[in-house]
Design a protein around this motif. Sequence first.
Motif, PDB file in Angstrom:
ATOM      1  N   ARG A   1       0.636  -1.336   0.228  1.00  0.00           N
ATOM      2  CA  ARG A   1      -0.306  -0.419   0.091  1.00  0.00           C
ATOM      3  C   ARG A   1       1.089   0.712   0.339  1.00  0.00           C
ATOM      4  O   ARG A   1       0.846   1.860  -0.759  1.00  0.00           O
ATOM      5  CB  ARG A   1      -0.482   0.254   1.173  1.00  0.00           C
TER       6      ARG A   1
ATOM      7  N   SER B   1       0.874   3.643  -3.634  1.00  0.00           N
ATOM      8  CA  SER B   1       0.061   3.807  -2.924  1.00  0.00           C
ATOM      9  C   SER B   1       0.487   5.955  -3.067  1.00  0.00           C
ATOM     10  O   SER B   1       0.663   6.961  -4.135  1.00  0.00           O
ATOM     11  CB  SER B   1      -0.537   4.908  -2.024  1.00  0.00           C
TER      12      SER B   1
ATOM     13  N   VAL C   1      -7.193   2.840   1.869  1.00  0.00           N
ATOM     14  CA  VAL C   1      -6.682   2.241   1.162  1.00  0.00           C
ATOM     15  C   VAL C   1      -6.086   3.782   0.039  1.00  0.00           C
ATOM     16  O   VAL C   1      -6.019   4.200  -0.299  1.00  0.00           O
ATOM     17  CB  VAL C   1      -6.725   0.885   0.236  1.00  0.00           C
TER      18      VAL C   1
END
Length: 363
Positions: free
Chosen positions: A51, A55, A286
Amino acid sequence: MRHLIDPTDLSKEEIKEIIALAEDIIADRKKYSEVCKGKKLATLFYEPSTRTRLSFTAAMMELGGNVLGFSDAMSSSVSKGETVADTTRVINCFADIIAMRHSVEGAPLVSAMNSRTPVINAGDGSHAHPTQTLTDLLTIKREIGRFDNITIGFCGDLKFGRTVHSLIKALSKFQGVNVVLIAPEELKLPGYMKHEVCDKLGIPYREVESLEEVIGDLDVLYMTRVQKERFLDEEEYDRVKDCFVLTADKLKDAKPEMRILHPLPRVNEISVDVDNDPRAAYFRQVENGKFVRMALILKLLEWADKPSHHRELISKDVIKGEHRCSNPKCISNTEAHAVEPMFRPSADGNGLRCVYCEHRPVK
Ligand code: CP
């Protein structure tokens, strides 16, 4: 210069500014699609991540910038023994901003101390994970509508869970936050978090060992994974690894408007039969991580050259050269040849704390 190493590096107003910018990005993504054109983000990931690394990458791409870096330190010159400080000086020649994840506690702080560009701590050992905290705050804002006057239960591994430590520190800036700590004896919140953060900053907390007894009181249930990689003793991990498993059945006593957060990855602490419950916010969380990291990159680049936003990384009252840190995972021990041990007076007035990882000195 501005960095984000610990959630306390941000004032309440700055946190609100970042969250508001993230909400504006969500409302009009096109407006921000070229604002980082010509800028480069370096993602230096010395520890696994899905993540946080991706991200950050998606965030910079959606701002029109570029990304370089590594996701396996052993494919870089770290494998030849290069220090965090030297790697940072090298990356300063190529990138405008750095996001660093490291299993060694204090590594992002050492990077920031040697950097000409902003450094973001993308998670350092069991210590801190401030961008997860911003993700959690944006999720709480979008799901619950407020930060003040909430009861939040932290459940699972509160000892090694850096996301828990960071979120409690950030929530201390808001009014009327009640914390419920749900963990077995072996995984309780460390003493420094209880005495020097909760007690000192006036956050009411209670400790329980049963989720069922408190679930009906909660506005937010923050589940965590028991972090196998932080245990020195595998038998101890086996004893506690299944201490809490949230199932759809256990949610029957929870408020309809309660929200379940989890920084992820999960192992088995949330049963998949919870995923379709509208209270399960962890996959929406998320996506919020990408928007809040877009906002953070923009703000740090904006603040970097503004004297009004300058912050000292190390306070003036530090004590150097007299002690050694008791934490074997502290950078002052793993890079002892390059990093000078530094301690500050403990917030409860009782002894000293390591500047890099907040552990005590060796007695
Ligand atoms: N929440 C979080 O930090 O996930 P990753 O370890 O996959 O980055």
